[in-house]
Design an enzyme around this catalytic site. Structure first.
Site, PDB file in Angstrom:
ATOM      1  N   VAL A   1       0.863  -1.180   0.000  1.00  0.00           N
ATOM      2  CA  VAL A   1       0.000   0.000   0.000  1.00  0.00           C
ATOM      3  C   VAL A   1       0.900   1.230   0.000  1.00  0.00           C
ATOM      4  CG1 VAL A   1      -1.849   1.246   1.174  1.00  0.00           C
ATOM      5  CG2 VAL A   1      -1.724  -1.257   1.354  1.00  0.00           C
ATOM      6  N   CYS A   2       0.547   2.203  -0.829  1.00  0.00           N
ATOM      7  CA  CYS A   2       1.254   3.476  -0.830  1.00  0.00           C
ATOM      8  C   CYS A   2       2.748   3.243  -1.093  1.00  0.00           C
ATOM      9  CB  CYS A   2       0.989   4.194   0.492  1.00  0.00           C
ATOM     10  SG  CYS A   2       1.379   5.953   0.533  1.00  0.00           S
ATOM     11  N   THR A   3       3.621   3.822  -0.288  1.00  0.00           N
ATOM     12  CA  THR A   3       5.057   3.683  -0.520  1.00  0.00           C
ATOM     13  C   THR A   3       5.614   2.357  -0.038  1.00  0.00           C
ATOM     14  OG1 THR A   3       5.470   4.935   1.516  1.00  0.00           O
ATOM     15  CG2 THR A   3       5.501   6.159  -0.554  1.00  0.00           C
TER      16      THR A   3
ATOM     17  N   THR B   1       1.830   3.389  -6.433  1.00  0.00           N
ATOM     18  CA  THR B   1       2.388   3.915  -5.194  1.00  0.00           C
ATOM     19  C   THR B   1       1.753   5.288  -4.972  1.00  0.00           C
ATOM     20  OG1 THR B   1       4.458   4.238  -3.949  1.00  0.00           O
ATOM     21  CG2 THR B   1       4.374   5.156  -6.165  1.00  0.00           C
TER      22      THR B   1
END
Length: 214
Positions: free
Chosen positions: A99-101, A119
């Site tokens: 998830v995300c970074t 990202t």
């Protein structure tokens, strides 16, 4: 089914808790918060802590990995212990997700070489420097790897994963139970849609690692 969510200093809360709320409701699922060392880990703003009850080394073969993001991912990009665990765990996992970074960590481990991956929009250039190809999709899939865009996209990813594991009806029932029916008051949830001033404020907030004042 063993699901492991790695924690680290300065993770983003919803990156971890959003998928947890979905995946913990899968039939037969056990979710474990893990870290290099068991203990309390704090979010990127320092205001919330979650306890890792297990060490990553004690969980070498999870069925599902959900790697959250946050400012703290930057310190993991050359953390040999974390990257070695991730590579080994991915070799036998059914699903490896981020998830995300969190996708930056997957990329640093060599799992996203040449792969289109999602990202947080602010980390697109760094993701590509780590060998992946940035995708603007909210959720990207490459085989048994799923990557989600920033923060709230982790819920979308977890629902897509739930459908793969348990079928669409079960995933839809989980979505209904957690009442995930987004109706945001503003249509500014991506750089492509946000007004220039809003994008400027968001970039400044990311640089300062804090929410801008009203």
């Amino acid at each position: 089914m063993q699901i492991v969510i790695p924690l680290f200093d300065r993770f983003t809360a919803l990156d971890a808790v959003g998928p947890y709320e979905v995946l913990s409701r899968l039939p037969g699922a056990t979710v474990t918060w893990a870290a290099k060392r068991p203990g309390l880990l704090h979010t990127d703003n320092g205001m919330l802590g979650l306890e890792a009850t297990a060490a990553l080394a004690d969980l070498p073969s999870p069925d599902v990995i959900v790697f959250p993001g946050g400012v703290g991912t930057r310190a993991l990009l050359d953390d040999r212990e974390t990257l070695d665990w991730l590579r080994a765990a991915h070799a036998t996992s059914a699903w490896t997700t981020s998830v995300c970074t969190g996708s930056l960590v997957l990329a640093a481990a060599g799992l996203l070489d040449g792969v289109a991956a999602s990202t947080h929009w602010s980390a697109a250039e760094l993701l590509e420097r780590l060998g992946a190809r940035y995708s603007t999709r909210r959720v990207s899939r490459h085989g048994r790897i799923l990557t989600a865009a920033g923060v709230s996209a982790g819920i979308d990813m977890a629902l897509a994963l739930a459908a793969q594991i348990a079928g669409e009806e079960v995933a839809q029932a989980i979505q209904l139970y957690v009442e995930y029916d987004p109706q945001p008051p503003f249509d500014s949830g991506s750089p492509a849609k946000a007004p220039a001033r809003v994008l400027e404020l968001a970039r400044a907030a990311g640089a300062a690692e804090q929410v801008p004042a009203a």
